[in-house]
Design an enzyme around this catalytic site. Structure first.
Site, PDB file in Angstrom:
ATOM      1  N   ASP A 335      50.684  29.651  16.154  1.00  0.00           N
ATOM      2  CA  ASP A 335      50.138  30.024  14.858  1.00  0.00           C
ATOM      3  C   ASP A 335      48.984  30.997  15.150  1.00  0.00           C
ATOM      4  O   ASP A 335      48.423  30.969  16.246  1.00  0.00           O
ATOM      5  CB  ASP A 335      49.634  28.778  14.131  1.00  0.00           C
ATOM      6  N   LYS A 336      48.645  31.843  14.188  1.00  0.00           N
ATOM      7  CA  LYS A 336      47.579  32.820  14.455  1.00  0.00           C
ATOM      8  C   LYS A 336      46.197  32.287  14.089  1.00  0.00           C
ATOM      9  O   LYS A 336      45.335  32.090  14.943  1.00  0.00           O
ATOM     10  CB  LYS A 336      47.832  34.128  13.688  1.00  0.00           C
TER      11      LYS A 336
END
Length: 643
Positions: A335-336
């Site tokens: 995930d960022k």
């Protein structure tokens, strides 16, 4: 710390430990193992000569060995019975036959030793996974218990369960949104990172969509409820986690995979030896030496040691089986927001216009934002303080929900707000300013207008700062031959910019939680073994669906931490390659243990055929051969993967 405070702290820690491991401590397997083992220890201390004796049940003190054997064996017999009923021929079956036969001919100490060793291996496995998740409870905390609803011209407070589709919901500043819906009136700054993973709050106005579980940071709204309860996006996340938890298969114990061959082999060899020699004792000895005590210890001891190694370095692995999964990983999905990045905005620069000075604009902007609760405002104040600027109080401050702020300081009227929300104000945006804004957006930055006395004076540029260890973490994974992927609810421009900086192989932007799950499932169908690394509520379903879920422990939400199999307590992404390395080393150690166990078994079989080994010496051989296995596994506690 005073002595009383120390004692209270110690008692609190013990109570916490007991509460956490209550299910494990009260598990029948644990209770039977502890009872059988304790009685065996008492028997050995009181009557050590009986451990080496081949005499029958008339010897004094043998009743203690018999009691230990019966308590331990009865649990194994029940497990074997359940396995036969389900046509699952585990290693408990030859152990059952051996212990029954040993008890029948009075070899109580041999039966007790075999039972205790086998149960101990199973208990070690359970100990590693003795941690219950509370993810679904954490999700419920994202919704308010009571909701303000406008019905028949009156505002009434009702319970969440009483809200219906079509209701008009009132949401004030600081409140969580209880439904999925459309804004009828009002403007607000909504933090929806829990659902979409966007790093910055989103400015909402009439006609925009909002999600249940998101936080209204500033402003007020009237919302038309279009989805309630289980139908909301948050409800779907709840359902996805629940389904993934029930559908995700458990990893079998290494020995049980081969039990369908191992079990019949032990029984057939024992029967053939009895037929050939006519000596029932030799047949029982064959079954005892075939008892997989050492092989049972081969796996859990290595898993416990590797989990301990990880814990010493700030990584919580909740299940021993997770180590086995990580050893086979070939793809890592990040995930960022909050994972590869810090998850909070940072003022990355200022673009002065109209011959303004950058430092002057920073000080004015910080003064204007000093009383603001908006994350972007806090980032401006923080940037000024880092430069050592004294930030005075503004003379006048007004927050315009969903638009920006109006402030008066040093005789100047300051406006700071989003370019999308300034229609109706006394500002006009030139082509040059629009080009600058478009350029910043394409490069993955967020531009905010700053006006002084009705003229645009500059642009404040924000970004979600990348974690310093992210790039090296990706490089380390590539060295291990692992593919890297980034998924995010953020815009494509932002995602591609960060992926390019970090060298990530593949990018998926503007994705919702269910789409993250679909990406994981697609990769698994293609034969990949996947780690998913995340920190938010929206990551929960993907964390559970992946072969291994890894949560950022310090910044992560309760949902992410509870649904993941691994928690990075230090929030250090470099630990991911380390965990894969230690897992591969653990599996290698397990196979070394198995090879040693099979070697001991081969020697024991050769010595049993001519009658050199007896039931008790065969059991003791097992006990002694477990020491090298445990020592080999213990090396994992101090193992450090090379860079």
């Amino acid at each position: 710390m005073t002595e009383n405070a120390y004692k209270n702290s110690k008692e609190k820690n013990i109570r916490s430990l007991i509460t956490r491991y209550r299910d494990f401590l009260l598990d029948p397997g644990t209770l039977f193992t502890m009872a059988s083992g304790l009685i065996l220890i008492i028997a050995i201390v009181a009557y050590p000569q009986n451990m080496l004796s081949d005499s029958n049940s008339t010897d004094e003190g043998n009743w203690l060995y018999l009691l230990s054997a019966l308590i331990g064996s009865s649990f194994i017999w029940w497990s074997a019975y359940q396995g036969v009923k389900e046509r699952d021929f585990t290693a408990d079956i030859p152990v059952t036959i051996a212990t029954i036969a040993a008890i029948a001919i009075g070899q109580y100490s041999a039966a007790a030793v075999v039972a205790v060793l086998l149960l101990l291996g199973g208990m070690l496995e359970e100990l590693v996974s003795a941690r219950a998740g509370k993810a679904l409870e954490s999700l419920a905390k994202l919704l308010p218990d009571r909701v303000t609803v406008r019905r028949d011209g009156h505002d009434i407070v009702v319970s969440l369960e009483d809200v219906q589709v079509g209701d008009t919901i009132l949401v004030k500043s600081g409140e969580r949104i209880a439904v999925d819906g459309t804004i009828l009136s009002g403007t607000a700054s909504v933090n929806q990172a829990a659902i979409t993973g966007e790093s910055l709050p989103v400015e909402k106005q009439s006609g925009d969509t909002v999600f249940a579980g998101t936080l209204n940071e500033t402003g007020a709204m009237e919302i038309l409820a279009t989805k309630v309860g289980k139908e909301t996006t948050l409800g779907q996340i709840h359902r996805l986690i629940e389904e993934a938890q029930t559908q995700k298969p458990k990893i079998e114990r290494l020995l049980n995979r081969h039990a369908k061959v191992y079990t019949p082999t032990a029984i057939i060899l024992g029967g053939l030896l009895w037929w050939w020699s006519g000596d029932l004792t030799r047949a029982i000895t064959m079954l005892i030496v075939f008892c997989p005590c050492v092989m049972v210890l081969a796996t859990p001891t290595a898993l416990v040691a590797s989990v301990g190694n990880a814990a010493l370095r700030g990584n919580l692995i909740k299940k021993g089986a997770t180590v086995e999964s990580m050893a086979g990983i070939d793809t890592v999905i990040f995930d960022k927001t909050g994972t590869l990045t810090h998850g909070e905005p940072k003022l990355s620069g200022i673009i002065p216009l109209k011959n303004n000075d950058e430092n002057d604009l920073l000080l004015l902007a910080a003064t204007a934002e000093k009383f603001s609760e908006h994350p972007l405002g806090k980032a401006v104040v923080r940037a000024a303080e880092e430069k050592g600027f004294p930030v005075p109080d503004p003379e006048f401050f007004e927050s315009v929900s969903g638009v920006g702020i109006n402030v008066k300081t040093s005789g100047k009227n300051i406006f700071i707000g989003s370019p999308k929300q300034i229609s109706g104000l006394d500002f006009s945006i030139s082509d040059k300013v629009e080009e600058n804004i478009a350029k910043q957006s394409q490069s993955g930055h967020n531009a905010v207008l700053m006006g002084i006395d009705n003229e645009i004076a500059g642009l404040l540029i924000f970004e979600d700062k990348i974690r310093p260890e992210s790039e090296k973490s990706v490089k380390d994974l590539h060295k291990l031959g692992i593919k890297t992927i980034m998924v995010t609810g953020d815009s494509k421009a932002v995602a591609e910019r960060i992926a390019k900086i970090l060298g990530i192989d593949e990018v998926h932007a503007e994705v919702m939680p269910q789409e993250k799950v679909e990406i994981v499932k697609r990769l698994q169908l293609e034969g990949h073994k996947v780690i998913f690394v995340g920190d938010g509520v929206n990551d929960g379903p993907a964390l559970v669906t992946a072969d291994v879920g890894v949560a950022m422990g310090l910044t992560g939400t309760d949902v992410a931490i509870e649904t993941a199999e691994v928690g990075l307590l230090s929030d250090d992404l470099l630990k991911i390659s380390y965990l894969i390395n230690i897992s591969r080393k653990a599996i290698k150690t397990i196979w070394q243990n198995v090879a040693f166990s099979l070697s001991v078994l081969s020697v024991a079989v050769v010595l049993t055929i001519p009658g050199i080994l007896t039931p008790i010496t065969g059991a003791l051989l097992h006990e002694l051969s477990s020491i090298p296995v445990i020592m080999n596994s213990a090396r994992l506690i101090t193992y450090e993967p090379k860079d």
